[in-house]
Structures are given as structure tokens and as C-alpha cells.
Design a protein around this motif. Structure first.
Motif, mmCIF file in Angstrom:
data_model
loop_
_atom_site.group_PDB
_atom_site.id
_atom_site.type_symbol
_atom_site.label_atom_id
_atom_site.label_comp_id
_atom_site.label_asym_id
_atom_site.label_seq_id
_atom_site.Cartn_x
_atom_site.Cartn_y
_atom_site.Cartn_z
ATOM 1 N N ILE A 119 0.866 -1.175 0.000
ATOM 2 C CA ILE A 119 0.000 0.000 0.000
ATOM 3 C C ILE A 119 0.907 1.230 0.000
ATOM 4 C CG2 ILE A 119 -1.595 1.392 1.398
ATOM 5 C CD1 ILE A 119 -2.871 -1.124 2.416
ATOM 6 N N THR A 120 0.574 2.230 -0.811
ATOM 7 C CA THR A 120 1.305 3.496 -0.785
ATOM 8 C C THR A 120 0.540 4.492 0.075
ATOM 9 O OG1 THR A 120 2.264 3.128 -2.968
ATOM 10 C CG2 THR A 120 2.235 5.384 -2.170
ATOM 11 N N LEU A 121 1.233 5.077 1.034
ATOM 12 C CA LEU A 121 0.628 6.018 1.980
ATOM 13 C C LEU A 121 1.146 7.423 1.701
ATOM 14 C CD1 LEU A 121 1.385 3.875 5.155
ATOM 15 C CD2 LEU A 121 -0.794 3.937 3.935
ATOM 16 N N SER A 122 0.271 8.426 1.795
ATOM 17 C CA SER A 122 0.683 9.819 1.628
ATOM 18 C C SER A 122 0.292 10.614 2.864
ATOM 19 C CB SER A 122 0.014 10.437 0.395
ATOM 20 O OG SER A 122 0.522 9.852 -0.787
ATOM 21 N N LEU A 123 1.212 11.470 3.333
ATOM 22 C CA LEU A 123 0.957 12.300 4.504
ATOM 23 C C LEU A 123 1.332 13.742 4.196
ATOM 24 C CD1 LEU A 123 2.482 10.084 7.339
ATOM 25 C CD2 LEU A 123 0.066 10.480 6.906
ATOM 26 N N PRO A 124 0.497 14.712 4.569
ATOM 27 C CA PRO A 124 0.857 16.119 4.383
ATOM 28 C C PRO A 124 2.039 16.481 5.291
ATOM 29 C CG PRO A 124 -1.500 15.864 4.790
ATOM 30 C CD PRO A 124 -0.861 14.559 5.111
ATOM 31 N N VAL A 125 3.032 17.148 4.722
ATOM 32 C CA VAL A 125 4.196 17.572 5.508
ATOM 33 C C VAL A 125 3.754 18.479 6.644
ATOM 34 C CG1 VAL A 125 6.353 18.902 5.439
ATOM 35 C CG2 VAL A 125 5.786 17.346 3.563
ATOM 36 N N ALA A 126 2.748 19.343 6.370
ATOM 37 C CA ALA A 126 2.278 20.286 7.381
ATOM 38 C C ALA A 126 1.729 19.561 8.604
ATOM 39 C CB ALA A 126 1.196 21.193 6.783
ATOM 40 N N THR A 127 1.020 18.455 8.385
ATOM 41 C CA THR A 127 0.458 17.688 9.510
ATOM 42 C C THR A 127 1.581 17.161 10.403
ATOM 43 O OG1 THR A 127 -1.448 17.013 8.177
ATOM 44 C CG2 THR A 127 -0.960 15.686 10.122
ATOM 45 N N ILE A 128 2.625 16.641 9.776
ATOM 46 C CA ILE A 128 3.761 16.099 10.525
ATOM 47 C C ILE A 128 4.477 17.219 11.273
ATOM 48 C CG2 ILE A 128 6.005 14.966 10.313
ATOM 49 C CD1 ILE A 128 4.780 13.503 7.846
ATOM 50 N N GLN A 129 4.710 18.347 10.589
ATOM 51 C CA GLN A 129 5.440 19.445 11.220
ATOM 52 C C GLN A 129 4.648 20.049 12.377
ATOM 53 O OE1 GLN A 129 8.673 20.171 10.408
ATOM 54 N NE2 GLN A 129 8.503 21.270 12.357
ATOM 55 N N ASN A 130 3.349 20.174 12.214
ATOM 56 C CA ASN A 130 2.511 20.707 13.295
ATOM 57 C C ASN A 130 2.603 19.837 14.544
ATOM 58 O OD1 ASN A 130 1.687 22.827 11.718
ATOM 59 N ND2 ASN A 130 -0.261 21.866 11.089
ATOM 60 N N GLU B 111 10.332 5.193 2.772
ATOM 61 C CA GLU B 111 9.909 6.457 2.182
ATOM 62 C C GLU B 111 10.153 6.425 0.675
ATOM 63 O OE1 GLU B 111 10.619 11.285 2.704
ATOM 64 O OE2 GLU B 111 11.622 9.855 4.043
ATOM 65 N N LYS B 112 9.209 6.994 -0.076
ATOM 66 C CA LYS B 112 9.324 7.044 -1.537
ATOM 67 C C LYS B 112 9.888 8.395 -1.976
ATOM 68 C CE LYS B 112 6.282 5.401 -4.361
ATOM 69 N NZ LYS B 112 5.025 5.129 -5.084
ATOM 70 N N GLU B 113 10.679 8.345 -3.010
ATOM 71 C CA GLU B 113 11.190 9.590 -3.605
ATOM 72 C C GLU B 113 10.139 10.181 -4.545
ATOM 73 O OE1 GLU B 113 14.056 10.969 -2.837
ATOM 74 O OE2 GLU B 113 14.667 9.342 -1.490
ATOM 75 N N GLN C 114 3.804 16.900 0.353
ATOM 76 C CA GLN C 114 3.423 15.545 0.769
ATOM 77 C C GLN C 114 4.668 14.690 1.027
ATOM 78 O OE1 GLN C 114 0.137 14.077 0.882
ATOM 79 N NE2 GLN C 114 -0.611 16.183 0.737
ATOM 80 N N MET C 115 4.490 13.668 1.861
ATOM 81 C CA MET C 115 5.499 12.617 2.030
ATOM 82 C C MET C 115 4.825 11.293 1.675
ATOM 83 S SD MET C 115 7.514 13.621 5.551
ATOM 84 C CE MET C 115 8.867 12.482 5.251
ATOM 85 N N SER C 116 5.506 10.495 0.895
ATOM 86 C CA SER C 116 4.931 9.202 0.484
ATOM 87 C C SER C 116 5.754 8.042 1.029
ATOM 88 C CB SER C 116 4.869 9.113 -1.043
ATOM 89 O OG SER C 116 3.942 10.037 -1.550
ATOM 90 N N PHE C 117 5.044 6.969 1.361
ATOM 91 C CA PHE C 117 5.684 5.779 1.917
ATOM 92 C C PHE C 117 5.073 4.537 1.292
ATOM 93 C CE2 PHE C 117 5.745 9.136 5.055
ATOM 94 C CZ PHE C 117 7.035 9.103 5.561
#
Length: 436
Positions: A15-26, A94-96, A102-105
Motif C-alpha cells: 500500500i502506498t501512503l501519503s501524509l501532508p508535511v504540514a500535519t507532521i510538522q505541526n 519512504e518514496k522519492e 506531501q510525504m509518500s511511503f
């Protein structure tokens, strides 16, 4: 949102997961602020450490924790939405080239297999039966008498024979040199009961008090003392005392000493019979359950999740190391035991667990409350205060879970026996009790 699940091979999925960078940084900022209120650092008062200093010191580890948590939450949500039964932990990388912001995994993992169980009516199961005979009761009475025997010194010219307790001095040498554990004084053992190696017993049998003898003794190749295993020693043994055994009579006095309420021999034999029947029942159940599980596994088709097999191998290896440690092996917890030693057993356990779970699910074979109570009552029946034992089981969730697992296995056994072709076979009491 729709989750895309890619099949790699057999049970492996991605499964490929995507996360907003802003969510992680917050979340990282929020955790650093909480940390700044309590962290202690030289040169600053508690709670007054600048956020920039806290971020410099702890920023990397906090970001690592947040990524782990957020990716884990995203994976759990995605797996749940895709209705996947995940086996083991996912491998996340982590995916390039992720979109901006976004960050993808990639999460690679295994799922539990579909279990196909064939037609159980074509399965053959050998079902054993056995009865408690009068002979079995007689043997048990003899064991109880032996446990309560007394000893009296025999005449000076009496020769040692089976059943006697002898007191000896001995010393053994290999190639003329003493060895550890090869010497003792005033050592007692019972002749003919296998407490000593056969050559030692054979040498002592027939000797009289005060006599000495030298004899060779060949230690077996698998002898527990590795220093002497497979070697031959010369032993000098001296008999210091010979005592004859006296077994109590089978009478009311013996019955009362064994706690029989009515104090009769008939009551003693009835109590022994009840206990032996309970033991026979449990042994038959264990043996027949094993036969059922063999037949069940043979009728099942499934792929094994490697994650589950590896976890079972790790459990078996830990148990083996614990056993070696209990036997006194130095650094047993670091013993290098190859995985292949445990793989067949681990694969069988995993396969059996999945097959049993599917049979239970498909045929409503879960443990019912009344079954749990009946099984605990049966376990408690042989104790002096059964009600205390029942309370002990029901006061701990883990203990009750172990009982529940046994009851489920019993339900599976009964179900398979009701479906399969059963070949009944009667065995003797001795044969059943001698089986591992």
C-alpha cells in the motif's frame, strides 16, 4: 478515500501512503513545545529553555517518533478500509518524488491466507479407548506403598538384593585419574530401581556389608556428564550398610494415612480408580486430539505468512534458550541455534492455528461459558479444595484464556470426529500411560 492494494506475491501486499508535511510538522512543533515546558538543561531554569535550543537537541528524535506514529496510524486506517487481515508488522520505506507538500511511503506486508478445508468425511482418524483395570489399581496401590516404605538394617552376612537400600563409599578413575563427581561417601540408593547405571547396580547386587569390589563401568555416549560420556571408568565400591525395605500392609491404616474419608480399603481403591479414570480421560483426549489435528492439517490448503512463521520460530528459540539456561548452560540466552531447527515445528503450529481458527469461525465452535465452567470444575476436582481452584482460574484473564483455548480445541476435536471416518482402537492401560 479509496485504498489501492498491490499484490506482490502470494500473501505479500503493498500500500502506498501519503501524509501532508504540514500535519507532521505541526505535530512535531506541538510535541517540542510540550517538551520545552518540562525539559531540564544546564544554564536554563526549568521551563525556560528556548524552543530553538530544545529543537536543536531533540528535534530529530521527536520527528522520528511523529513519523512512526503518523505512518502507523495511516497504515492501520488504510488496512482497515481495505478490509485486510494483516499478518505481522509492515516494512515501511519512504518514496522519492512525492508531490510538493506531501510525504509518500510504501508499506509492504503480509495478509493472513484464505484457508480451504477439504471434505472431512473422507478423513480417517484413529480414536483410542482404554479402561482402568483392577491390575492398574493394584500397581498404583504398590506405588503408594513404596512411597511409604520403611527400612531396617539387615544381618551382617545378608547379600544386597533388589529393593534394598544400600549405603556405599565409591571412587571412580579414568586411566588412573579421578574425575569430578566420581567419588562419594555414605551414598544411599535403592538397588534395582534404576537410580544408578546398570553396571553399578549389577556390581553391588549380591555384595555383603563390609565388602569391597572393583569393577569397570562404561558411561553411555549420551551420559549427562559430558566429561565422562562414552568413557570407561574403574570403580572401587565398599558396602557400609544394607537395609531391607518394609512395605505397609494394604489395610484401613494405610487408607486413613492416604486421606480416605471412610478409612476402608474399598474406599482407597475407589478413590484410586476415580483418579486414574480422570488421568485416562485426559490422556485419551490429548492423543485423540493430536490424531484429529493431523487429519485436519492434511485436509487443509493454505499459504503460510512468513511473518507468523518467523514470530513462532523466535518464540521456540527463546523457549529453547530458557531451557538451556535452566539446565545451567553458561550464556544460554546467547546460544546460536539455527532457525532451521525450529522451522518445521513453527510452520506446523502456524498452519494448525490458522486451520483451527477457520474451522471455529465457520462452524461456531467458540468456547461457551458453560463449557469453560465445566472444564475448570473438572480440573479442580482432584484438589482438596476445588472451590479455591475454580476461583483461582476465574480471577485471572490469562489463566482463563488458556482454559478457553483447550475448550476450543476440544470442540474442534469433537466436530472433526463427528464428520470424519473414525477407526476405534482399544489399547491397554499400560500402553496408554507409556505413550509420550
Amino acid at each position: 478515500m479509496a485504498v489501492t492494494v498491490e499484490t506482490l506475491e502470494k500473501l505479500e501486499r503493498k500500500i502506498t501512503l501519503s501524509l501532508p508535511v504540514a500535519t507532521i510538522q505541526n505535530e512535531v512543533d506541538a510535541r517540542l513545545k510540550r517538551l520545552a515546558r518540562s525539559v531540564k538543561m544546564d544554564g536554563f531554569r526549568p521551563g525556560k529553555v528556548p524552543l530553538s535550543v530544545v529543537a536543536q537537541r531533540y528535534g530529530y528524535s521527536v520527528q522520528y517518533e511523529v513519523l512512526n506514529d503518523k505512518v502507523g496510524e495511516a497504515f492501520a486506517q488504510a488496512a482497515n478500509e481495505a478490509q485486510l487481515r494483516v499478518a505481522g508488522q509492515p516494512r515501511i520505506t519512504e518514496k522519492e518524488g512525492a508531490p510538493e507538500g506531501q510525504m509518500s511511503f510504501d508499506a509492504v506486508f503480509e495478509v493472513f491466507p484464505e484457508v480451504k478445508i477439504g471434505d472431512l468425511s473422507t478423513a480417517e482418524v484413529e480414536k483410542l479407548s482404554a479402561e482402568v483395570t483392577e491390575s492398574a489399581i493394584d500397581k498404583t496401590v504398590d506405588i503408594l506403598r513404596k512411597q511409604r516404605r520403611t527400612f531396617a538394617q539387615r544381618a551382617q552376612d545378608a547379600a544386597a538384593e533388589d529393593g534394598d537400600r544400600v549405603t556405599v563409599d565409591f571412587e571412580g578413575k579414568i586411566d588412573g585419574e579421578p574425575f569430578q563427581g566420581g567419588k562419594a561417601e555414605d551414598f544411599q540408593f535403592l538397588v534395582g530401581e534404576g537410580q544408578m547405571l546398570k553396571e553399578f547396580e549389577d556390581a553391588v547386587r549380591g555384595m555383603k556389608s563390609g565388602e569391597s569390589k572393583t569393577f569397570p563401568l562404561a558411561f553411555p555416549e549420551d551420559y549427562h556428564g559430558k566429561d565422562v560420556a562414552g568413557k570407561t571408568a574403574d570403580f572401587l565400591v565398599t558396602i557400609k550398610k544394607i537395609e531391607a525395605a518394609h512395605l505397609p500392609e494394604v489395610n484401613e491404616q494405610l487408607a486413613k494415612s492416604l486421606g480416605i474419608t471412610d478409612g476402608t480399603v474399598e474406599g482407597l481403591r475407589a478413590d484410586i480408580k476415580k483418579n486414574l479414570e480422570r488421568e485416562v480421560k485426559f490422556r485419551l483426549l490429548a492423543r485423540n486430539k493430536a490424531a484429529v489435528m493431523d487429519a485436519l492439517v492434511a485436509k487443509a490448503e493454505l499459504d503460510l505468512p512468513n511473518a507468523s512463521v518467523q514470530a513462532e520460530i523466535a518464540r521456540l528459540r527463546d523457549a529453547a534458550r530458557a531451557d538451556l539456561k535452566a539446565r545451567g548452560l553458561k550464556d544460554a540466552d546467547k546460544a546460536d541455534i539455527p532457525e532451521d531447527v525450529f522451522r518445521p515445528q513453527a510452520e506446523r503450529r502456524v498452519r494448525l492455528g490458522l486451520v483451527v481458527a477457520e474451522l471455529v469461525r465457520a462452524n461456531d465452535l467458540q468456547a461457551k461459558p458453560e463449557q469453560l465452567k465445566a472444564h475448570v470444575d473438572e480440573l479442580a476436582a482432584s484438589y482438596e479444595k476445588p472451590e479455591d481452584v475454580v476461583r483461582w482460574y476465574f480471577s485471572d484473564r490469562q489463566r482463563l484464556a488458556e482454559v478457553e483455548a483447550v475448550v476450543v480445541e476440544n470442540n474442534v476435536t469433537d466436530y472433526v470426529l463427528s464428520q470424519a471416518k473414525v477407526n476405534e482402537k482399544a489399547v491397554s492401560f499400560d500402553e496408554l500411560m507409556g505413550q509420550a
